[in-house]
Design a protein around this motif. Sequence first.
Motif, mmCIF file in Angstrom:
data_model
loop_
_atom_site.group_PDB
_atom_site.id
_atom_site.type_symbol
_atom_site.label_atom_id
_atom_site.label_comp_id
_atom_site.label_asym_id
_atom_site.label_seq_id
_atom_site.Cartn_x
_atom_site.Cartn_y
_atom_site.Cartn_z
ATOM 1 N N SER A 84 -1.849 -7.516 5.236
ATOM 2 C CA SER A 84 -2.986 -6.604 5.206
ATOM 3 C C SER A 84 -2.547 -5.286 5.830
ATOM 4 C CB SER A 84 -4.185 -7.182 5.956
ATOM 5 O OG SER A 84 -3.877 -7.349 7.332
ATOM 6 N N LEU A 85 -3.276 -4.220 5.535
ATOM 7 C CA LEU A 85 -2.986 -2.908 6.116
ATOM 8 C C LEU A 85 -3.875 -2.733 7.346
ATOM 9 C CD1 LEU A 85 -1.529 -0.132 5.809
ATOM 10 C CD2 LEU A 85 -3.576 0.634 4.583
ATOM 11 N N PRO A 86 -3.284 -2.631 8.537
ATOM 12 C CA PRO A 86 -4.101 -2.477 9.757
ATOM 13 C C PRO A 86 -4.980 -1.227 9.680
ATOM 14 C CG PRO A 86 -1.811 -2.992 10.302
ATOM 15 C CD PRO A 86 -1.843 -2.696 8.827
ATOM 16 N N VAL B 181 -0.773 4.186 10.974
ATOM 17 C CA VAL B 181 -0.452 5.598 10.770
ATOM 18 C C VAL B 181 0.874 5.681 10.022
ATOM 19 C CG1 VAL B 181 0.110 7.783 11.886
ATOM 20 C CG2 VAL B 181 -1.683 6.330 12.845
ATOM 21 N N CYS B 182 0.899 6.441 8.954
ATOM 22 C CA CYS B 182 2.117 6.583 8.156
ATOM 23 C C CYS B 182 3.253 7.129 9.025
ATOM 24 C CB CYS B 182 1.870 7.525 6.987
ATOM 25 S SG CYS B 182 3.344 7.821 5.974
ATOM 26 N N PRO B 183 4.400 6.472 9.046
ATOM 27 C CA PRO B 183 5.505 6.954 9.878
ATOM 28 C C PRO B 183 6.156 8.233 9.357
ATOM 29 C CG PRO B 183 6.218 5.097 8.543
ATOM 30 C CD PRO B 183 4.730 5.218 8.351
ATOM 31 N N ILE B 184 5.853 8.612 8.112
ATOM 32 C CA ILE B 184 6.453 9.808 7.533
ATOM 33 C C ILE B 184 5.556 11.031 7.728
ATOM 34 C CG2 ILE B 184 7.384 10.864 5.450
ATOM 35 C CD1 ILE B 184 8.986 8.474 6.480
ATOM 36 N N CYS B 185 4.318 10.969 7.238
ATOM 37 C CA CYS B 185 3.444 12.148 7.269
ATOM 38 C C CYS B 185 2.323 12.060 8.293
ATOM 39 C CB CYS B 185 2.865 12.416 5.888
ATOM 40 S SG CYS B 185 1.688 11.167 5.322
ATOM 41 N N LYS B 186 2.214 10.912 8.988
ATOM 42 C CA LYS B 186 1.255 10.720 10.083
ATOM 43 C C LYS B 186 -0.199 10.635 9.636
ATOM 44 C CE LYS B 186 4.988 11.162 12.462
ATOM 45 N NZ LYS B 186 5.759 9.933 12.789
ATOM 46 N N HIS B 187 -0.459 10.393 8.359
ATOM 47 C CA HIS B 187 -1.826 10.178 7.909
ATOM 48 C C HIS B 187 -2.210 8.721 8.138
ATOM 49 C CE1 HIS B 187 -3.102 13.915 5.661
ATOM 50 N NE2 HIS B 187 -1.899 14.210 6.094
ATOM 51 N N GLY B 188 -3.526 8.480 8.272
ATOM 52 C CA GLY B 188 -4.015 7.157 8.613
ATOM 53 C C GLY B 188 -4.226 6.251 7.417
ATOM 54 N N TRP C 243 0.845 -1.185 0.000
ATOM 55 C CA TRP C 243 0.000 0.000 0.000
ATOM 56 C C TRP C 243 0.881 1.235 0.000
ATOM 57 C CZ3 TRP C 243 -1.036 -4.494 2.381
ATOM 58 C CH2 TRP C 243 -2.313 -5.060 2.224
ATOM 59 N N ARG C 244 0.487 2.269 -0.737
ATOM 60 C CA ARG C 244 1.263 3.500 -0.834
ATOM 61 C C ARG C 244 0.450 4.665 -0.257
ATOM 62 N NH1 ARG C 244 3.724 3.905 -6.239
ATOM 63 N NH2 ARG C 244 1.593 4.117 -6.961
ATOM 64 N N CYS C 245 1.104 5.476 0.563
ATOM 65 C CA CYS C 245 0.473 6.669 1.122
ATOM 66 C C CYS C 245 0.256 7.686 0.007
ATOM 67 C CB CYS C 245 1.343 7.258 2.229
ATOM 68 S SG CYS C 245 0.689 8.802 2.914
ATOM 69 N N LYS C 246 -0.973 8.166 -0.119
ATOM 70 C CA LYS C 246 -1.296 9.128 -1.170
ATOM 71 C C LYS C 246 -0.790 10.532 -0.843
ATOM 72 C CE LYS C 246 -5.614 7.760 -0.916
ATOM 73 N NZ LYS C 246 -7.081 7.623 -1.121
ATOM 74 N N ILE C 247 -0.348 10.749 0.391
ATOM 75 C CA ILE C 247 0.134 12.062 0.799
ATOM 76 C C ILE C 247 1.628 12.213 0.548
ATOM 77 C CG2 ILE C 247 0.251 13.726 2.685
ATOM 78 C CD1 ILE C 247 -2.602 12.950 1.742
#
Length: 208
Positions: A187-189, A193-200, A174-178
């Motif tokens: 699976s993606l829990p 929370v993204c460790p870079i930008c903190k989005h869920g 999965w890739r963060c869109k931010i």
Amino acid sequence: MDTKALFTLSYGLFVIGAAQDGKINGMVANTLMQATSSPLRVTLTLAKGGLTHDIILATGQFSASVLCKGADFGLFKHFGFQSGRDCEKFGDKIAYPWALDAQGLPYLTEMACARFSCQVAQSADLGTHTWFLADVLDAESLQNLPPVTYADYHREIKPKPEAPAPQKPGLRRWRCKICGYIYEGESLPEDFVCPICKHGAADFEEIL
């Protein structure tokens, strides 16, 4: 649900500043908006746990630098992809000129078209976030440039994602869109929370 639809909403982008006991901090947000004109009030919604959020909750004050066209990805990385608990957001060595307002709150003097100084009048617990209603104490236009929007960030500022490397057998990605961070697993829990930008997890898309 197609959460990309949210990117079409006309958000601005801001660096929210706060200060407490000599600690000066800031973060990128897209949730500042005018609430009323008389009195002049704005609202701001921030995720809990961030240092800027906690300082505002404690002091009841914040500044807002309205980012303008020309703001580069490095600014978003500096103020948005790292925590003030681990680094200095404002200091002598940062690449982005800044100053303090009359309340001692930081604001950007470049890459911003305006600034606001705000005093919290009310707040509400929204579960994962806190909502702040604030009186505008001072406002100033800084540069005659148009503000940058959240859509601009996704279309023009954020680097285009590189082609993903081959994934390991049996694992999904999965890739963060931010910010573009890639998570790999079975699976993606739901609470990831993204460790870079903190989005869920809602801001991740599976790479097929």
